[in-house]
Design a protein around this motif. Structure first.
Motif, PDB file in Angstrom:
ATOM      1  N   ASP A  81       0.823  -1.448  -0.005  1.00 44.71           N
ATOM      2  CA  ASP A  81      -0.082   0.230   0.081  1.00 44.71           C
ATOM      3  C   ASP A  81       0.749   1.328  -0.011  1.00 44.71           C
ATOM      4  N   ASP A  82       1.693   1.395  -0.944  1.00 41.35           N
ATOM      5  CA  ASP A  82       2.238   2.675  -1.085  1.00 41.35           C
ATOM      6  C   ASP A  82       3.552   3.164  -0.073  1.00 41.35           C
ATOM      7  N   PRO A  86       5.764  -1.546  13.141  1.00 38.86           N
ATOM      8  CA  PRO A  86       4.993  -2.722  13.270  1.00 38.86           C
ATOM      9  C   PRO A  86       4.096  -2.697  14.555  1.00 38.86           C
ATOM     10  N   ALA A  87       2.873  -3.072  14.232  1.00 40.32           N
ATOM     11  CA  ALA A  87       1.840  -3.180  15.433  1.00 40.32           C
ATOM     12  C   ALA A  87       2.393  -4.064  16.486  1.00 40.32           C
ATOM     13  N   ARG A  88       3.276  -4.931  16.121  1.00 37.48           N
ATOM     14  CA  ARG A  88       3.679  -5.914  16.973  1.00 37.48           C
ATOM     15  C   ARG A  88       4.889  -5.002  17.863  1.00 37.48           C
ATOM     16  N   VAL A 141      -1.841   1.640  20.573  1.00 34.86           N
ATOM     17  CA  VAL A 141      -2.049   1.902  18.817  1.00 34.86           C
ATOM     18  C   VAL A 141      -1.231   3.258  18.630  1.00 34.86           C
ATOM     19  N   SER A 142      -0.295   2.973  17.786  1.00 38.57           N
ATOM     20  CA  SER A 142       0.483   4.059  17.546  1.00 38.57           C
ATOM     21  C   SER A 142       0.326   4.654  15.908  1.00 38.57           C
ATOM     22  N   GLY A 143       0.388   5.848  15.941  1.00 40.66           N
ATOM     23  CA  GLY A 143       0.499   6.623  14.604  1.00 40.66           C
ATOM     24  C   GLY A 143       1.574   5.999  13.859  1.00 40.66           C
ATOM     25  N   GLN A 201      -5.182   3.337   8.740  1.00 40.51           N
ATOM     26  CA  GLN A 201      -5.002   1.680   9.239  1.00 40.51           C
ATOM     27  C   GLN A 201      -3.510   1.452   9.591  1.00 40.51           C
ATOM     28  N   ALA A 202      -3.548   0.847  10.943  1.00 40.29           N
ATOM     29  CA  ALA A 202      -2.292   0.402  11.359  1.00 40.29           C
ATOM     30  C   ALA A 202      -1.959  -1.002  10.647  1.00 40.29           C
TER      31      ALA A 202
END
Length: 256
Positions: free
Chosen positions: A31-32, A100-102, A141-143, A245-246
């Motif tokens: 996604d870009d 990464p969300a992890r 949840v981070s930007g 979207q994360a």
């Protein structure tokens, strides 16, 4: 005696295909997203969560390479900031980009593990690490996971290169004078990167005139390209409207 296996032409061809596929997988971004080095290799990078020089003291989950990955529009805007700073013989230095969300989940586990060390206390000298979420210094949840947020600083290209970080040395906390805290090889912003303290707030009153000048220069240059600063962290900027979207893909080594 063990029988020697001599690879056939077919075996070698299959191996090359597998290697090529592995390389393509390591470079594939969704996604870009782009590697910032592909847009502007002159922007310096020191992705702190890919090493040990951070508040956790080890690489975070998903940080498999010292690479800045961002959404393409963010990278192009950073390129414009870099061009402006270059006229003053300055350079951006990226400290964190896509996360990464992890890695955020890794931060949560670290904050709740009940252990405090001197190295970790360098980053939050005024309170316990379990308070970092309550006070807004760490988010579950981070930007950063959207590819729209970055952490960065400025390097004065006219200044001599600073000392390297020594993981075995005892440094003062992140609010101490620059000569006593961990080296960052960048301009003196008055508080170290990832410092969870009021002195790291962008508009802090407890910094010198020169330190305030550097912060204002960074904020102004970033704002001219649409970036918004987070008031509690002089280093944190985001580009509104890029995406919500994360993502959770790991940061792989750039193969080009």
């Amino acid at each position: 005696m063990q029988r020697m296996h001599i690879p056939t032409t077919t075996t070698i061809a299959v191996a090359l295909v597998v290697l090529a596929a592995g390389s393509a997988q390591a470079q594939s971004l969704p996604d870009d997203f782009v590697y910032l080095r592909d847009l502007d290799p002159g922007i310096r990078q020191d992705i702190r969560y890919a090493g040990v020089n951070n508040f956790v003291g080890r690489p975070l989950a998903g940080y498999d390479a010292n690479e800045c990955i961002v959404k393409r529009s963010v990278g192009l805007a950073l390129q414009n900031v870099q061009r402006e700073l270059a006229q003053q013989r300055l350079s951006l230095k990226m400290l964190d980009c896509y996360r990464p969300a992890r890695a955020s989940r890794d931060m949560v586990a670290w904050a709740q593990d009940g252990r405090e060390t001197e190295a970790q206390r360098r980053y939050n000298p005024g309170f316990s690490k379990r308070d970092l979420f309550r006070l807004g210094y760490i988010a579950e949840v981070s930007g950063h996971s959207t590819g729209a947020a970055v952490d960065l600083t400025i390097v004065d290209l006219r200044a001599p290169k600073g000392p390297a970080f020594d993981p075995n040395r005892v440094y003062a906390d992140c609010t101490a004078p620059e000569s006593r805290r961990a080296p960052e090889d960048s301009v003196d912003m008055g508080a170290g990167y990832d410092c969870s303290d009021a002195k790291a707030h962008t508009a802090a009153k407890s910094i010198t005139a020169d330190q305030r000048r550097w912060r204002k220069l960074l904020v102004a240059a970033m704002a001219r390209q649409g970036f918004v600063n987070f008031s509690k962290e002089w280093w944190h900027f985001s580009l509104p409207g890029v995406g919500k979207q994360a993502y959770d893909f790991p940061i792989a080594r750039r193969m080009r």
